[in-house]
Design an enzyme around this catalytic site. Structure first.
Site, PDB file in Angstrom:
ATOM      1  CD  GLU A 152      -1.712  -2.401   1.531  1.00 31.34           C
ATOM      2  OE1 GLU A 152      -0.514  -2.623   1.841  1.00 31.34           O
ATOM      3  OE2 GLU A 152      -2.600  -3.269   1.564  1.00 31.34           O
ATOM      4  CG  HIS A 172     -10.763  -6.585   8.626  1.00 28.27           C
ATOM      5  ND1 HIS A 172     -10.009  -7.093   9.662  1.00 28.27           N
ATOM      6  CD2 HIS A 172     -10.178  -7.015   7.486  1.00 28.27           C
ATOM      7  CE1 HIS A 172      -9.014  -7.810   9.169  1.00 28.27           C
ATOM      8  NE2 HIS A 172      -9.092  -7.784   7.854  1.00 28.27           N
TER       9      HIS A 172
END
Length: 353
Positions: free
Chosen positions: A62, A131
């Site tokens: 990322e 999450h």
């Protein structure tokens, strides 16, 4: 409007397709862009239409790939990155905060990192503490960043087009429970300016300021309260940074009561900033103490039973407004679909992504 109804996900997809048609410098890449579900369908068909050089998946790196996006933007491209879950993007915060957000200021305004970073937020289906975070307040705290959180399909399309055209780096937050909602959307590619709130419902008794999926809960509550003679003005921020302060001020001056709903944790929240600033500026206009409803200051649970009472809902909004407005009794039944579990938005939701 157009009389054409499509889903939130289709609106995102259409915005990306039209932006890429209009400008060959717009590229789309990120985790899951080409996988079978294509990020709730938001990137469906784009690679086939524009080719793998402009639409492509990326490695699970990322920080590195966000740096690639910043570099591409400085060379004239308009990258739209997708990190799927906001939680995954935390690995790239250095690139965002010390790179993209600062570039315009550190180099005398000669260049801007004109990137859009799409992040999926929201809870459900055992997502758990790593999450399902909603960290928009964190992003909004960074000078140089714009932060957008659409609620309706129409805004999803128009604000994404506006974000792609905006010279600033933009964090574009999509609540996963909104992707299958439907609404009326213009077919033409008409971008909307960032930083303009939407008045979703007029009212004279209480101002409810909300964002993202909490706007859905706010409208449930407002409909129910109207049947009991309490008329709420529901304002959907759509933009977390900048905030449309004139819209909020006008509403609070009219109603004299303020309730702010937030999808993030209570402490350090956007809701807290709104309450603080409007209290400073409009103290004499307030008829009751302003209030906030947000998430608890603990990590979000994974357990089905623990999540049942964790997330604020319309029932909590109704109870709070009842206290603020002095209404002693609320009658009737909240009109809410209850045929599916509390941790999914509907029967269509069959997977964690």
């Amino acid at each position: 409007m157009s009389g054409r109804f499509i889903t939130f996900a289709q609106a995102i997809n259409e915005a990306l397709s039209q932006a890429m048609e209009n400008d060959p410098k717009v590229i789309t890449f990120g985790l899951g862009v080409g996988d079978p579900k294509e990020i709730f369908g938001t990137t469906s068909g784009l690679q086939e239409k524009f080719g793998a050089e402009r639409v492509f998946d990326m490695p699970t790196a990322e920080n590195a790939m966000t740096g690639v996006a910043i570099g591409a933007s400085l060379q004239g491209y308009r990258p739209v990155m997708v990190h799927q879950r906001l939680d995954f993007f935390l690995l790239a915060m250095d690139q965002l905060v010390n790179g993209a957000a600062k570039w315009h200021f550190m180099f005398g305004g000669q260049k801007s990192a004109s990137i859009v970073i799409r992040l999926v937020i929201g809870r459900g289906w055992g997502q758990g503490p790593t999450h399902s975070q909603s960290l928009h307040a964190w992003f909004a705290h960074i000078p140089g960043l714009k932060v957008v959180m659409p609620t309706t399909p129409a805004d999803a399309k128009a604000l994404l087009l506006g974000a792609i055209e905006d010279p600033n780096p933009v964090v574009f937050l999509e609540h996963r429970w909104l992707h299958n909602t439907t609404g009326e959307v213009l077919e033409a590619p008409v971008p909307a300016p960032l930083g303009k709130a939407r008045v979703r419902r007029d009212g004279a008794d209480v101002t409810i300021v909300s964002m993202g999926f909490m706007t859905v809960e706010a409208l449930y509550a407002a409909d129910y309260l109207a049947d009991n003679g309490v008329y709420c003005e529901v304002i959907d921020l759509t933009s977390i940074n900048p905030i449309d302060w004139p819209c909020l001020r006008d509403s609070v001056k009219k109603t004299g009561r303020l309730l702010v709903l937030d999808t993030g944790a209570l402490t350090g929240s956007v809701a807290g900033e709104i309450v603080a600033r409007l209290s400073e500026e409009l103290w004499s206009s307030l008829r009751s103490a302003p209030a906030r409803i947000a998430m608890p200051d603990i990590p979000e649970p994974t357990s089905f039973m623990l999540t049942k009472e964790f997330y604020p809902r319309a029932e909590n909004i109704i109870e709070k407004i009842q206290q603020m407005s002095g209404v002693k009794q609320i009658k009737g039944t909240l009109n809410r679909e209850t045929s599916y579990p509390h941790d999914v938005p509907g029967d269509w939701f069959t997977g964690p992504f």
